[in-house]
Design an enzyme around this catalytic site. Structure first.
Site, PDB file in Angstrom:
ATOM      1  N   HIS A 153       0.888  -1.002   0.040  1.00 33.03           N
ATOM      2  CA  HIS A 153      -0.173  -0.124  -0.035  1.00 33.03           C
ATOM      3  C   HIS A 153       0.865   1.248  -0.055  1.00 33.03           C
ATOM      4  O   HIS A 153       1.848   1.352   0.631  1.00 33.03           O
ATOM      5  CB  HIS A 153      -0.948  -0.055   1.008  1.00 33.03           C
ATOM      6  CG  HIS A 153      -1.436   1.357   1.558  1.00 33.03           C
ATOM      7  ND1 HIS A 153      -2.614   1.661   0.978  1.00 33.03           N
ATOM      8  CD2 HIS A 153      -1.140   2.476   2.375  1.00 33.03           C
ATOM      9  CE1 HIS A 153      -3.210   2.869   1.326  1.00 33.03           C
ATOM     10  NE2 HIS A 153      -1.985   3.357   2.174  1.00 33.03           N
TER      11      HIS A 153
ATOM     12  N   CYS B  25      -4.859   1.993  -4.484  1.00 31.46           N
ATOM     13  CA  CYS B  25      -3.710   3.089  -3.908  1.00 31.46           C
ATOM     14  C   CYS B  25      -2.639   3.195  -4.765  1.00 31.46           C
ATOM     15  O   CYS B  25      -2.352   4.366  -4.946  1.00 31.46           O
ATOM     16  CB  CYS B  25      -3.799   2.621  -2.520  1.00 31.46           C
ATOM     17  SG  CYS B  25      -2.636   1.259  -2.303  1.00 31.46           S
TER      18      CYS B  25
END
Length: 668
Positions: free
Chosen positions: A34, A102
């Site tokens: 992430h 993301c």
């Protein structure tokens, strides 16, 4: 005045991916990444819309990595306007764990701020996962988790419940699909948690302009890049040899009609060539600075398609013409990546060869094998530890193998019979203790037990990820190499059974990769194979030729699947290494030149040579001059003459055809 830009990198699996990925998927994945952008004293990322927090204060905790990307000359007010614009695009309903996440957001923002992109080890994670059999099997389930039929409704990761078909596919693709599914569910929950907070603990969301909610009945295809600014667009042009661009807009009906064709082409072509070589790009002229990208290239209508080779535009056309799109994509890719010269050859005999590995599946008399091993241990003045290891192994290992591989005609193993990790670990530890107490000449009964055991998927998967000090495959390889280096004829049985064990290992995608990857046991596997091909014992040479074929077939299958544009198969994710392959070809040719006894060995070696040469990326640059120097064609044709293989040369018609085809078509 410039402002520094960083990206923060987190592992959504909290270390579990690194620990479990290899046995579950057959591929080492060090983290489920992430990312967020850190600039102007803010940490900004994408989840349930575009969110921000103070740096390091999100629910992900402390970042594993803080990567300096460079500096930006863009002021904060302009940046805020940009975020406001793209927030119409990066909405909660479009989020997808693999396809639009993301990292998609971070890459686009970095392109806007600096003209750069996020590191490839982050960007390529979804394709790495999907290239595994398990990833491909779970793809429909992941899609269902992030696909909502209600327009504008933000998805909340659902409980991961595969359909019966998906569950069966997952079961076939991983030794522990339930564990992998649980891991995936945890990652999804962590990725999509709405817990980005400001200093007061309240969620902070970048405001979204009023816009028509977008239906969430489909997702953006993973191979399709989304560009909202000129900087990220030019970064893609620089980093990819071939680029196909679709200029689109939210109000364009023809765009919606042809988008599925564009996305299908992206999936098909990037599977065959790789996302790092060809890019399919969407530029929405109504999102962010997409209109500036369109203006730079004179685009006024949608859909418009443009084609770039080495950053230079080669062609463009307007309208939703699917036939023209397919034709121009094929033409661009042909120009960028000319087909391998072997695709023009007619090779019926080679193409008819099966790429299934040669396996040694005979079930030995297990009681006799265990008894023989026990006598070797007892006669070696064993320590208490060795005696205890012998008893531990005797009590359960052969019992499991008897149940797993019944010898009675028509007998079937019990349903759901599978050894757990704790049991396999105990067998491996006992094996290491016994192997260290015995000579290379004495451990062949123990190797034979594991030779059979590796035909069990659970055991093979365990060995794929086990550390070298407890991995029986590594232990036995070391013993065999020791015997080969010392020319220890008394260890002939151990060398023979070790080669057969390695051949059986090639039936498991994760294990064969660990044996052939540079980070695994490639060097030791190659040493054992090369030395054994010239062994004085014909049976050992036959086993070595079988292993050579299995290794070559593994590589060939990946090349053929890649050429067809199919989902990457076993071998497709092994990086081609010309020097290593030249070493294998050299060993196979030397073995062929000296093999005058066994036609079966000649057959397997010739098939291995065919697979090593055919479609090799190193063929023109390395193999052609090398084969000429070694007179490969003459060596092969010599096998057809008197004394070349037996008294009268190769006799079987199918083997003669293969030898002739390899000599005349693949050897200069």
């Amino acid at each position: 005045m410039s402002t520094p830009v960083q990206i923060y990198v987190y592992d959504l699996s909290n270390g579990l991916a690194k620990q479990l990925s290899l046995p579950l998927t057959g591929k080492q994945i060090d983290g489920v990444w992430h990312t967020s952008v850190v600039v102007f004293g803010r940490e900004i990322f994408y989840g349930q819309g575009i969110l921000e927090t103070r740096p390091g204060q999100s629910h992900h905790g402390k970042p594993l990595h803080a990567i300096d990307i460079g500096e930006t000359a863009i002021d904060e007010e302009t940046f805020n306007e940009y975020l406001l614009e793209i927030s119409k695009h990066f909405t909660a309903d479009k989020y997808h764990l693999l396809d639009f996440n993301c990292n998609s957001f971070t890459n686009d923002v970095i392109g806007f701020l600096t003209g750069g992109s996020i590191p490839s080890w982050i960007k390529d994670l979804p394709s790495d996962f999907l290239s595994t059999p398990f990833g491909a099997a779970l793809r429909p389930t992941i899609d269902n988790m992030f696909r909502r039929p209600v327009p504008g409704a933000a998805p909340t990761p659902a409980t991961l419940q595969p359909s019966p078909a998906a569950a069966q596919a997952a079961a076939n693709a991983s030794p522990n699909p339930a564990l992998a599914a649980s891991l995936l569910q945890a990652v999804a929950n962590q990725a999509f948690s709405p817990s980005a907070v400001n200093g007061t603990g309240a969620p902070t969301t970048v405001p979204t302009p009023q816009a028509q909610p977008s239906a969430s009945t489909s997702t953006v295809s993973a191979p399709v890049h989304i560009c909202t600014n000129p900087s990220s667009f030019h970064s893609l042009l620089r980093s990819h040899r071939a680029v196909v661009v679709m200029f689109t807009s939210a109000t364009c009906g023809p765009c919606r009609m042809i988008e599925p064709v564009f996305e299908d082409l992206a999936w098909a072509k990037t599977r065959g060539l790789g996302k790092d070589r060809v890019a399919f790009v969407k530029v929405d002229m109504g999102v962010g600075m997409g209109s500036q990208v369109a203006s730079e290239f004179g685009v006024r209508v949608t859909p418009t398609f443009m084609f770039f080779l080495d950053s230079q535009k080669t062609y463009d056309f307007k309208g939703a013409d699917s036939a023209e799109l397919r034709s121009q994509v094929d033409l661009l890719l042909f120009q960028a990546f000319p087909p391998h010269p072997h695709t023009k050859l007619t090779l019926p005999t080679i193409e008819a060869l099966s790429t299934r590995p040669i396996l040694f599946t005979q079930v030995p008399a297990l009681d006799s094998v265990v008894s023989k091993l026990g006598s070797f241990v007892d006669n070696s003045s064993p320590s208490p530890e060795t005696t205890a290891a012998k008893e531990k192994l005797r009590q359960s290992f052969p019992v499991y193998l008897k149940a797993r591989f019944p010898t009675a005609q028509g007998a079937q193993p019990p349903k759901n019979l599978s050894a757990n990790a704790q049991l396999i670990t105990s067998w491996a530890e006992a094996t290491r203790t016994i192997a260290s107490a015995l000579s290379a000449a004495q451990i062949f009964p123990l190797v034979d037990l594991w030779r059979l055991a590796l035909l069990d998927e659970a055991i093979a998967a365990w060995c794929a990820s086990a550390p070298s000090q407890t991995n029986p495959v590594h232990v036995f390889l070391g013993k065999a190499i020791e015997a080969l280096n010392a020319a220890d004829t008394s260890a002939r049985n151990t060398v023979l059974v070790t080669l057969r064990m390695l051949a059986n290992a090639t039936a498991n995608a994760a294990l064969v990769k660990s044996l052939l990857s540079t980070a695994g046991q490639r060097a030791d596997t190659t040493k054992a194979l090369v030395a054994s091909l010239l062994h004085t014992d014909a049976t050992v040479r036959t086993a070595a030729a079988s292993l050579a074929f299995d290794v070559a077939a593994y590589l060939q299958k990946g090349r053929v699947d890649g050429l067809r544009g199919d989902s990457p198969a076993a071998g497709a994710d092994i990086e081609e290494d010309g020097e290593w392959e030249v070493e294998l070809v050299s060993a196979v040719l030397e073995a062929l030149s000296t093999e005058t006894q066994s036609e079966e060995v000649v057959h397997r070696l010739t098939a291995a040579l065919a697979f090593l040469l055919r479609l090799s990326p190193a063929y023109d640059s390395q193999f052609v001059p090398f084969l000429e120097v070694l007179q490969a064609r003459e060596t092969l044709k010599g096998k057809l003459e008197k004394g070349g293989s037996g008294e009268h040369g190769v006799q079987k018609p199918e083997v003669r055809k293969l030898v002739q085809e390899v000599a005349e078509k693949l050897c200069p």
